[in-house]
Design a protein around this motif. Structure first.
Motif, PDB file in Angstrom:
ATOM      1  N   SER A 125       2.823   2.591   8.499  1.00  0.00           N
ATOM      2  CA  SER A 125       1.900   2.624   9.633  1.00  0.00           C
ATOM      3  C   SER A 125       0.548   3.113   9.142  1.00  0.00           C
ATOM      4  O   SER A 125       0.460   3.911   8.223  1.00  0.00           O
ATOM      5  N   LEU A 126      -0.509   2.648   9.785  1.00  0.00           N
ATOM      6  CA  LEU A 126      -1.853   3.127   9.499  1.00  0.00           C
ATOM      7  C   LEU A 126      -2.165   4.231  10.503  1.00  0.00           C
ATOM      8  O   LEU A 126      -2.118   4.017  11.705  1.00  0.00           O
ATOM      9  N   LEU A 127      -2.459   5.434   9.999  1.00  0.00           N
ATOM     10  CA  LEU A 127      -2.767   6.590  10.842  1.00  0.00           C
ATOM     11  C   LEU A 127      -4.230   6.978  10.649  1.00  0.00           C
ATOM     12  O   LEU A 127      -4.673   7.199   9.526  1.00  0.00           O
ATOM     13  N   THR A 128      -4.977   7.055  11.753  1.00  0.00           N
ATOM     14  CA  THR A 128      -6.370   7.475  11.733  1.00  0.00           C
ATOM     15  C   THR A 128      -6.507   8.725  12.596  1.00  0.00           C
ATOM     16  O   THR A 128      -6.011   8.746  13.723  1.00  0.00           O
ATOM     17  N   VAL A 129      -7.153   9.756  12.059  1.00  0.00           N
ATOM     18  CA  VAL A 129      -7.384  10.999  12.789  1.00  0.00           C
ATOM     19  C   VAL A 129      -8.893  11.216  12.825  1.00  0.00           C
ATOM     20  O   VAL A 129      -9.541  11.271  11.778  1.00  0.00           O
ATOM     21  N   GLN A 130      -9.447  11.329  14.047  1.00  0.00           N
ATOM     22  CA  GLN A 130     -10.890  11.476  14.208  1.00  0.00           C
ATOM     23  C   GLN A 130     -11.194  12.302  15.452  1.00  0.00           C
ATOM     24  O   GLN A 130     -10.312  12.559  16.251  1.00  0.00           O
ATOM     25  N   ALA A 172       0.838  -1.210   0.000  1.00  0.00           N
ATOM     26  CA  ALA A 172       0.000   0.000   0.000  1.00  0.00           C
ATOM     27  C   ALA A 172       0.870   1.256   0.000  1.00  0.00           C
ATOM     28  O   ALA A 172       0.585   2.220  -0.700  1.00  0.00           O
ATOM     29  N   ALA A 173       1.938   1.244   0.790  1.00  0.00           N
ATOM     30  CA  ALA A 173       2.822   2.407   0.834  1.00  0.00           C
ATOM     31  C   ALA A 173       3.529   2.604  -0.506  1.00  0.00           C
ATOM     32  O   ALA A 173       3.676   3.730  -0.978  1.00  0.00           O
ATOM     33  N   ALA A 174       3.943   1.509  -1.132  1.00  0.00           N
ATOM     34  CA  ALA A 174       4.575   1.625  -2.450  1.00  0.00           C
ATOM     35  C   ALA A 174       3.581   2.169  -3.468  1.00  0.00           C
ATOM     36  O   ALA A 174       3.918   2.991  -4.313  1.00  0.00           O
ATOM     37  N   GLN A 186      -5.284   6.673   6.713  1.00  0.00           N
ATOM     38  CA  GLN A 186      -4.383   6.433   5.598  1.00  0.00           C
ATOM     39  C   GLN A 186      -3.089   5.791   6.077  1.00  0.00           C
ATOM     40  O   GLN A 186      -2.702   5.928   7.239  1.00  0.00           O
ATOM     41  N   TYR A 187      -2.452   5.078   5.169  1.00  0.00           N
ATOM     42  CA  TYR A 187      -1.137   4.529   5.455  1.00  0.00           C
ATOM     43  C   TYR A 187      -0.093   5.617   5.231  1.00  0.00           C
ATOM     44  O   TYR A 187      -0.182   6.392   4.292  1.00  0.00           O
ATOM     45  N   VAL A 188       0.896   5.650   6.127  1.00  0.00           N
ATOM     46  CA  VAL A 188       1.988   6.615   6.056  1.00  0.00           C
ATOM     47  C   VAL A 188       3.287   5.819   5.965  1.00  0.00           C
ATOM     48  O   VAL A 188       3.469   4.838   6.689  1.00  0.00           O
ATOM     49  N   TRP A 189       4.180   6.255   5.090  1.00  0.00           N
ATOM     50  CA  TRP A 189       5.478   5.591   4.944  1.00  0.00           C
ATOM     51  C   TRP A 189       6.571   6.525   5.472  1.00  0.00           C
ATOM     52  O   TRP A 189       6.789   7.597   4.912  1.00  0.00           O
ATOM     53  N   MET A 190       7.239   6.101   6.545  1.00  0.00           N
ATOM     54  CA  MET A 190       8.337   6.884   7.132  1.00  0.00           C
ATOM     55  C   MET A 190       9.659   6.221   6.756  1.00  0.00           C
ATOM     56  O   MET A 190       9.844   5.034   6.958  1.00  0.00           O
ATOM     57  N   THR A 226      -1.283   7.141   1.556  1.00  0.00           N
ATOM     58  CA  THR A 226      -2.308   6.679   0.639  1.00  0.00           C
ATOM     59  C   THR A 226      -3.453   7.683   0.649  1.00  0.00           C
ATOM     60  O   THR A 226      -3.654   8.382   1.640  1.00  0.00           O
ATOM     61  N   PRO A 227      -4.211   7.772  -0.428  1.00  0.00           N
ATOM     62  CA  PRO A 227      -5.350   8.693  -0.455  1.00  0.00           C
ATOM     63  C   PRO A 227      -6.429   8.274   0.545  1.00  0.00           C
ATOM     64  O   PRO A 227      -6.603   7.095   0.812  1.00  0.00           O
ATOM     65  N   SER A 228      -7.128   9.241   1.089  1.00  0.00           N
ATOM     66  CA  SER A 228      -8.237   8.987   2.004  1.00  0.00           C
ATOM     67  C   SER A 228      -9.529   9.431   1.318  1.00  0.00           C
ATOM     68  O   SER A 228      -9.543  10.471   0.658  1.00  0.00           O
ATOM     69  N   PRO A 229     -10.614   8.678   1.448  1.00  0.00           N
ATOM     70  CA  PRO A 229     -11.870   9.053   0.776  1.00  0.00           C
ATOM     71  C   PRO A 229     -12.336  10.467   1.124  1.00  0.00           C
ATOM     72  O   PRO A 229     -12.880  11.166   0.286  1.00  0.00           O
ATOM     73  N   GLY A 230     -12.100  10.912   2.357  1.00  0.00           N
ATOM     74  CA  GLY A 230     -12.522  12.250   2.771  1.00  0.00           C
ATOM     75  C   GLY A 230     -11.465  13.309   2.556  1.00  0.00           C
ATOM     76  O   GLY A 230     -11.639  14.445   2.991  1.00  0.00           O
ATOM     77  N   GLY A 231     -10.371  12.944   1.929  1.00  0.00           N
ATOM     78  CA  GLY A 231      -9.282  13.910   1.754  1.00  0.00           C
ATOM     79  C   GLY A 231      -8.499  14.085   3.043  1.00  0.00           C
ATOM     80  O   GLY A 231      -8.480  13.202   3.896  1.00  0.00           O
ATOM     81  N   ASP A 232      -7.870  15.213   3.191  1.00  0.00           N
ATOM     82  CA  ASP A 232      -7.042  15.493   4.363  1.00  0.00           C
ATOM     83  C   ASP A 232      -7.774  16.397   5.342  1.00  0.00           C
ATOM     84  O   ASP A 232      -7.175  17.310   5.920  1.00  0.00           O
ATOM     85  N   ASN A 233      -9.063  16.165   5.555  1.00  0.00           N
ATOM     86  CA  ASN A 233      -9.861  17.011   6.440  1.00  0.00           C
ATOM     87  C   ASN A 233     -10.705  16.184   7.389  1.00  0.00           C
ATOM     88  O   ASN A 233     -11.105  15.070   7.063  1.00  0.00           O
ATOM     89  N   ILE A 234     -10.987  16.755   8.565  1.00  0.00           N
ATOM     90  CA  ILE A 234     -11.996  16.234   9.466  1.00  0.00           C
ATOM     91  C   ILE A 234     -13.226  17.104   9.244  1.00  0.00           C
ATOM     92  O   ILE A 234     -13.161  18.323   9.401  1.00  0.00           O
ATOM     93  N   TRP A 235     -14.352  16.484   8.873  1.00  0.00           N
ATOM     94  CA  TRP A 235     -15.573  17.217   8.550  1.00  0.00           C
ATOM     95  C   TRP A 235     -16.623  17.001   9.625  1.00  0.00           C
ATOM     96  O   TRP A 235     -17.045  15.868   9.846  1.00  0.00           O
ATOM     97  N   PRO A 236     -17.091  18.066  10.302  1.00  0.00           N
ATOM     98  CA  PRO A 236     -18.162  17.894  11.296  1.00  0.00           C
ATOM     99  C   PRO A 236     -19.485  17.596  10.604  1.00  0.00           C
ATOM    100  O   PRO A 236     -19.705  18.002   9.465  1.00  0.00           O
ATOM    101  N   VAL A 237     -20.379  16.879  11.324  1.00  0.00           N
ATOM    102  CA  VAL A 237     -21.677  16.560  10.735  1.00  0.00           C
ATOM    103  C   VAL A 237     -22.849  17.132  11.534  1.00  0.00           C
ATOM    104  O   VAL A 237     -23.993  16.928  11.169  1.00  0.00           O
ATOM    105  N   VAL A 238     -22.569  17.838  12.640  1.00  0.00           N
ATOM    106  CA  VAL A 238     -23.627  18.494  13.421  1.00  0.00           C
ATOM    107  C   VAL A 238     -23.224  19.942  13.692  1.00  0.00           C
ATOM    108  O   VAL A 238     -22.055  20.305  13.572  1.00  0.00           O
TER     109      VAL A 238
END
Length: 153
Positions: free
Chosen positions: A131-136, A19-21, A147-151, A40-52
């Motif tokens: 590594s798999l990085l999740t931001v929420q 995935a990183a490659a 998304q997966y991050v390659w260090m 790797t690309p994330s479906p929501g892009g590089d943003n946290i989007w509020p829903v309320v």
């Protein structure tokens, strides 16, 4: 059973490497890039989007990642409100960063509160490799990123 767990762990490591490659190919990022590690690309892009509370606390929090000079094990994550969400004490955004890597206990997390205009930065010890990085957000309904991050080592 431990041989099976080791085989599963190895399969996950191989999949993360593939995935990183793929992210390197998709993003066009070179291996020598020191500013921003390939992801790797994330479906929501590089943003946290509020829903309320969109009328009062709308607007995404933009996520950016960069390497820490001289530290291949650290990833700098910057959270920047681009609207009201996370930009004031009335629209606080408690953000949780979670990463999974090959370092026991494999799952790690850190929490940061975004409650002022401008960027908030946290350096996380993500380790070298994939590594798999999740931001929420915590307690605030929002779409996060994963998304997966390659260090580089």
């Amino acid at each position: 059973m431990s041989k099976l767990n080791g085989a599963v762990r190895r399969a996950v490591q191989i999949a993360a490497g593939v995935a990183a490659a793929g992210a390197l190919t998709i993003s066009g990022a070179g291996l020598a890039s020191a500013a921003s590690p390939p992801v790797t690309p994330s479906p929501g892009g590089d943003n946290i989007w509020p829903v309320v509370n969109l009328d009062r606390c709308g607007g995404p929090i933009q996520i950016s990642r960069d390497t820490v000079p001289g530290r291949t094990d650290l990833l700098g994550v910057t959270l920047t409100p681009t609207g009201n969400f996370g930009a004031s004490s009335e629209c606080v955004a408690p953000v949780k960063l979670e990463w999974v890597n090959g370092i026991a206990p494999f799952g790690h997390a850190v929490t940061v509160t975004v409650d002022r205009p401008g960027p908030s930065r946290v350096d996380i010890p993500i380790g070298a490799g994939a590594s798999l990085l999740t931001v929420q957000t915590l307690g605030v309904p929002a779409f996060g990123t994963s998304q997966y991050v390659w260090m580089q080592q």
